[in-house]
Design an enzyme around this catalytic site. Structure first.
Site, mmCIF file in Angstrom:
data_model
loop_
_atom_site.group_PDB
_atom_site.id
_atom_site.type_symbol
_atom_site.label_atom_id
_atom_site.label_comp_id
_atom_site.label_asym_id
_atom_site.label_seq_id
_atom_site.Cartn_x
_atom_site.Cartn_y
_atom_site.Cartn_z
ATOM 1 N N CYS A 1 -27.753 1.048 -9.386
ATOM 2 C CA CYS A 1 -28.280 1.937 -10.430
ATOM 3 C C CYS A 1 -27.154 2.734 -11.092
ATOM 4 C CB CYS A 1 -29.334 2.908 -9.871
ATOM 5 S SG CYS A 1 -30.757 2.100 -9.211
ATOM 6 N N ASP B 1 -26.718 16.690 -9.127
ATOM 7 C CA ASP B 1 -27.521 15.681 -8.437
ATOM 8 C C ASP B 1 -27.002 15.628 -6.999
ATOM 9 O OD1 ASP B 1 -28.331 13.325 -7.268
ATOM 10 O OD2 ASP B 1 -28.010 12.082 -9.028
ATOM 11 N N HIS C 1 -25.587 8.141 -11.441
ATOM 12 C CA HIS C 1 -26.724 7.245 -11.192
ATOM 13 C C HIS C 1 -27.583 7.241 -12.464
ATOM 14 C CE1 HIS C 1 -30.658 6.176 -9.427
ATOM 15 N NE2 HIS C 1 -29.999 5.688 -8.401
ATOM 16 N N GLN D 1 -26.930 12.395 -2.705
ATOM 17 C CA GLN D 1 -26.048 11.812 -1.682
ATOM 18 C C GLN D 1 -25.215 12.876 -0.972
ATOM 19 O OE1 GLN D 1 -26.246 8.696 -0.823
ATOM 20 N NE2 GLN D 1 -27.350 7.788 -2.540
ATOM 21 N N LYS E 1 -33.691 10.460 1.654
ATOM 22 C CA LYS E 1 -32.289 10.160 1.954
ATOM 23 C C LYS E 1 -31.759 11.113 3.014
ATOM 24 C CE LYS E 1 -31.272 8.585 -2.761
ATOM 25 N NZ LYS E 1 -31.349 7.142 -2.672
HETATM 26 N N1 C6P Z 1 -29.797 6.101 -5.052
HETATM 27 C C1 C6P Z 1 -28.964 4.154 -3.866
HETATM 28 O O1 C6P Z 1 -29.111 3.143 -3.178
HETATM 29 P P1 C6P Z 1 -34.635 8.889 -6.006
HETATM 30 O O2 C6P Z 1 -34.876 7.444 -6.282
HETATM 31 O O3 C6P Z 1 -35.248 9.780 -7.045
HETATM 32 O O4 C6P Z 1 -34.955 9.303 -4.605
HETATM 33 O O5 C6P Z 1 -33.042 9.097 -6.099
HETATM 34 C C2 C6P Z 1 -32.343 8.688 -7.243
HETATM 35 C C3 C6P Z 1 -30.877 8.927 -7.084
HETATM 36 C C4 C6P Z 1 -30.280 9.905 -7.836
HETATM 37 N N2 C6P Z 1 -28.981 10.195 -7.699
HETATM 38 C C5 C6P Z 1 -28.192 9.563 -6.823
HETATM 39 C C6 C6P Z 1 -26.760 9.959 -6.689
HETATM 40 C C7 C6P Z 1 -28.740 8.550 -6.022
HETATM 41 O O6 C6P Z 1 -27.960 7.922 -5.139
HETATM 42 C C8 C6P Z 1 -30.100 8.217 -6.176
HETATM 43 C C9 C6P Z 1 -30.703 7.091 -5.386
HETATM 44 C C10 C6P Z 1 -30.180 4.982 -4.197
HETATM 45 O O7 C6P Z 1 -27.875 4.530 -4.260
HETATM 46 C C11 C6P Z 1 -31.264 4.134 -4.770
HETATM 47 S S1 C6P Z 1 -30.835 3.479 -6.358
#
Ligand code: C6P
Length: 407
Positions: A363, A199, A122, A202, A225
């Site tokens: 993203c 990270d 991401h 997910q 999430k």
């Molecule tokens: N992905 C998706 O629809 P934040 O925005 O900080 O809570 O998370 C960012 C982020 C980082 N790593 C991974 C693997 C992610 O999936 C995400 C967030 C969302 O896939 C929004 S772009």
């Protein structure tokens, strides 16, 4: 017993209608819905107990401070960290990764050093490392992805060198659903003298995560999430590393003593928590963890695995479907395209049917480029989704194909 209809009762939003159709919410990778009990816990705190944490001697302040620290202990247990000193509250995954990129970077990265990311990250796990490399004159390297959505692990010995300071990898791809072999990556990285940031955005909502078993040095995730509130996240870091890293933001809470000639910093984890935290959000995260733990993440994982398998089977019956990411053992994310149909058009039509999916580059622009597309359609599942909803997605996509594509 895992009872999906019983679980759905906890999520009032799932009874809503969209464009006159029952809501089918399949955009959980972007953010999950919150159970009523999380919202209720937070509302109670706002209505009855609100006072700033770690600051007052009065009753309400102590109450909120205790609840904030109890939530920290819940997070510790949830990911099986050794100590609450290793649990830093952040605004989300993105902030956690930026914190490490800045602070670890200041402590350990010099000109010519290398940071290794993977081709399926991401943007949150790419850009902070690029910024660090620019700042320090370090070099960003990339572990490639195979077309089936797996990492090219065999390339690791070539890419890990004595200059590699850190490997940043996603536990689960937000596009492909691939569950990466983190333990194996950590062993290889540590053998080369490099640290590992995972990270976990997910991963944590979908299956049990044990940071000690993984052996990683850092692990970042977001509350929103995993059925918790927005604006709150967690960074796990190994104590000995955190102790050697400088704070990344200055302000209240992160200090022990402030004088104009010198300031001394607070103990872990507060050294990394400058300013008033979103303590009511943090308390909400604690409530979400209680809820998830009571249901049992093994049960959640089993339900979602079955649902994802079923969704893959059903989508493959449709004409012109291209599924991205077919690695064995994928998680609750399913990205695809339909020949001759732009993902945005598909998403717009599905929305008219009440079905919420994500469309776009998720993203993850470098990954889109790898597959030679500018956008995909993604269905991502949570514990409250049902087979019936998957059927509705399949039928909706059939209509999309009939209207716009080659079906
Ligand atoms: N992905 C998706 O629809 P934040 O925005 O900080 O809570 O998370 C960012 C982020 C980082 N790593 C991974 C693997 C992610 O999936 C995400 C967030 C969302 O896939 C929004 S772009």
């Amino acid at each position: 017993m895992f009872e999906v209809n019983h679980i759905r009762e906890e999520f009032p939003i799932l009874k809503e209608q969209v464009h006159g159709q029952p809501l089918v919410y399949l955009d959980n990778g972007a953010t999950t819905q919150r159970p009523a009990r999380v919202i209720k816990t937070m509302t109670e705190y706002y209505l009855r107990y609100n006072a700033n944490v770690h600051r007052g001697v009065h009753y309400l302040s102590n109450l909120c401070t205790d609840a904030n620290e109890q939530a920290r202990e819940r997070v510790r247990a949830f990911i099986h960290a050794r100590s609450v000193e290793e649990i830093i509250f952040t605004r989300g995954t993105t902030e956690g990764i930026n914190l490490v990129a800045y602070s670890f970077g200041e402590a350990f990265v010099r000109a010519g050093d290398e940071i290794l990311v993977t081709g399926m990250e991401h943007h949150s796990n790419i850009v902070p490392w690029q910024m660090l490399c620019e700042r320090k004159g370090a070099v960003l390297k990339v572990l490639p992805v195979r077309d089936n959505g797996e990492l090219e692990i065999e390339a690791l010995p070539l890419l890990l060198t004595e200059k590699t300071r850190l490997v940043a990898v996603t536990h689960v791809s937000n596009v492909l659903g691939t569950i990466n072999p983190v333990r194996r990556l950590v062993e290889a990285a540590h053998a080369a003298g490099a640290c590992v940031l995972v990270d976990g955005a997910q991963a944590v909502p979908h299956f049990p995560v044990d940071v000690q078993a993984l052996g990683c040095d850092f692990y970042a995730f977001s509350a929103h999430k995993m059925y918790g509130p927005t604006g709150v996240g967690v960074l796990y870091g190994k104590r000995d590393l955190l102790l050697r890293m400088p704070p990344w933001q200055g302000g209240g809470e992160m200090i022990k003593e402030v004088r104009f000639d010198k300031t001394t910093y607070n103990d872990l984890p507060f050294k990394f928590e400058a300013g008033t935290p979103d303590f009511i959000g943090i308390i909400g995260l604690g409530a979400a963890i209680d809820y998830l733990a009571a249901i049992g993440l093994e049960q959640v994982a089993a339900h979602e695995e079955e649902l994802s398998r079923y969704a893959r089977e059903q989508l493959k019956t449709l004409p012109g479907i291209v599924i991205y990411g077919e690695a064995p053992g994928t998680s609750s994310v399913l990205s695809f395209g339909i020949e001759g149909v732009h993902p945005f058009d598909a998403g717009t039509l599905l929305d008219q049917l009440g079905i919420a999916v994500r469309t776009g580059q998720m993203c993850a622009e470098p990954l889109m480029r790898h597959y030679g597309v500018t956008a995909m359609i993604r269905a991502s599942f949570a514990m409250y989704n049902t087979r019936q909803e998957v059927d509705m997605l399949r039928d909706g996509l059939r209509r999309v194909s009939a209207l716009l594509g080659n079906g």
